[in-house]
Scaffold this motif. Structure first.
Motif, PDB file in Angstrom:
ATOM      1  N   TYR A  87       0.827  -1.206   0.000  1.00 50.01           N
ATOM      2  CA  TYR A  87       0.000   0.000   0.000  1.00 50.01           C
ATOM      3  C   TYR A  87       0.863   1.258   0.000  1.00 50.01           C
ATOM      4  O   TYR A  87       0.629   2.192  -0.761  1.00 50.01           O
ATOM      5  N   ARG A  88       1.877   1.280   0.828  1.00 48.65           N
ATOM      6  CA  ARG A  88       2.740   2.457   0.934  1.00 48.65           C
ATOM      7  C   ARG A  88       3.521   2.735  -0.345  1.00 48.65           C
ATOM      8  O   ARG A  88       3.923   3.867  -0.585  1.00 48.65           O
ATOM      9  N   SER A  89       3.733   1.727  -1.161  1.00 53.43           N
ATOM     10  CA  SER A  89       4.499   1.929  -2.388  1.00 53.43           C
ATOM     11  C   SER A  89       3.629   2.363  -3.566  1.00 53.43           C
ATOM     12  O   SER A  89       4.140   2.647  -4.642  1.00 53.43           O
ATOM     13  N   VAL A  96      -6.431   5.378  -2.970  1.00 51.17           N
ATOM     14  CA  VAL A  96      -7.852   5.724  -2.840  1.00 51.17           C
ATOM     15  C   VAL A  96      -8.706   4.533  -3.254  1.00 51.17           C
ATOM     16  O   VAL A  96      -9.665   4.172  -2.559  1.00 51.17           O
ATOM     17  N   ALA A  97      -8.361   3.903  -4.370  1.00 52.82           N
ATOM     18  CA  ALA A  97      -9.124   2.738  -4.843  1.00 52.82           C
ATOM     19  C   ALA A  97      -9.057   1.593  -3.830  1.00 52.82           C
ATOM     20  O   ALA A  97     -10.075   0.934  -3.562  1.00 52.82           O
ATOM     21  N   ILE A  98      -7.889   1.368  -3.250  1.00 54.33           N
ATOM     22  CA  ILE A  98      -7.737   0.299  -2.253  1.00 54.33           C
ATOM     23  C   ILE A  98      -8.582   0.597  -1.016  1.00 54.33           C
ATOM     24  O   ILE A  98      -9.240  -0.298  -0.471  1.00 54.33           O
ATOM     25  N   ARG A  99      -8.590   1.854  -0.569  1.00 53.47           N
ATOM     26  CA  ARG A  99      -9.404   2.208   0.601  1.00 53.47           C
ATOM     27  C   ARG A  99     -10.884   1.988   0.327  1.00 53.47           C
ATOM     28  O   ARG A  99     -11.613   1.472   1.174  1.00 53.47           O
ATOM     29  N   ARG A 100     -11.344   2.363  -0.880  1.00 56.59           N
ATOM     30  CA  ARG A 100     -12.757   2.131  -1.238  1.00 56.59           C
ATOM     31  C   ARG A 100     -13.067   0.639  -1.258  1.00 56.59           C
ATOM     32  O   ARG A 100     -14.099   0.201  -0.753  1.00 56.59           O
ATOM     33  N   MET A 101     -12.167  -0.137  -1.857  1.00 54.53           N
ATOM     34  CA  MET A 101     -12.392  -1.571  -1.962  1.00 54.53           C
ATOM     35  C   MET A 101     -12.446  -2.228  -0.579  1.00 54.53           C
ATOM     36  O   MET A 101     -13.340  -3.016  -0.292  1.00 54.53           O
ATOM     37  N   THR A 102     -11.497  -1.886   0.293  1.00 57.73           N
ATOM     38  CA  THR A 102     -11.484  -2.516   1.616  1.00 57.73           C
ATOM     39  C   THR A 102     -12.692  -2.080   2.447  1.00 57.73           C
ATOM     40  O   THR A 102     -13.232  -2.873   3.215  1.00 57.73           O
ATOM     41  N   ALA A 103     -13.137  -0.836   2.276  1.00 62.82           N
ATOM     42  CA  ALA A 103     -14.335  -0.377   2.986  1.00 62.82           C
ATOM     43  C   ALA A 103     -15.556  -1.175   2.525  1.00 62.82           C
ATOM     44  O   ALA A 103     -16.380  -1.601   3.345  1.00 62.82           O
TER      45      ALA A 103
END
Length: 118
Positions: A87-89, A96-103
């Motif tokens: 994620y940090r890389s 943003v897409a990863i945060r939406r997906m995990t939510a």
């Protein structure tokens, strides 16, 4: 193989975070010219600068040494550390897409658990 120098790595990190020189300069409380000089390798930043850009998400260990920092925060499993380092890389748009997906996944899991308890 060309190894990136300090300035190139700093520029790479700034770009990864989706910031222009002026924006990172503002975060670090330096002038845009100073930021430009750091990225060109004409000047070296001091510790307060590095602390400020680290707080903004710059991987300072990578900028200084060329080796990426790894997550070893207390309490993280190896899997969690791996996910966090990936994620940090990522550039901010991907984050943003990863945060939406995990939510969405967490909400779906919570909804499933609520249905089972009824």
């Amino acid at each position: 193989m060309h190894l990136l120098n300090f300035g190139e790595r700093l520029r790479e990190e700034r770009t990864r975070l989706g910031l222009n020189q002026g924006e990172l300069a503002t975060v670090a409380e330096v002038s845009k010219t100073t930021q430009f000089n750091y990225e060109k390798g004409e000047r070296s930043p001091d510790a307060p600068y590095l602390a400020k850009v680290a707080a903004a998400g710059v991987d300072v260990l990578y900028v200084l040494t060329g080796c990426r920092a790894t997550a070893n925060e207390a309490g993280l499993s190896a899997d969690e550390s791996e996910v966090l380092n990936h994620y940090r890389s990522m550039p901010e748009g991907d984050r943003v897409a990863i945060r939406r997906m995990t939510a969405a996944l967490a909400e779906s899991t919570a909804n499933s658990a609520n249905k089972k308890s009824l």
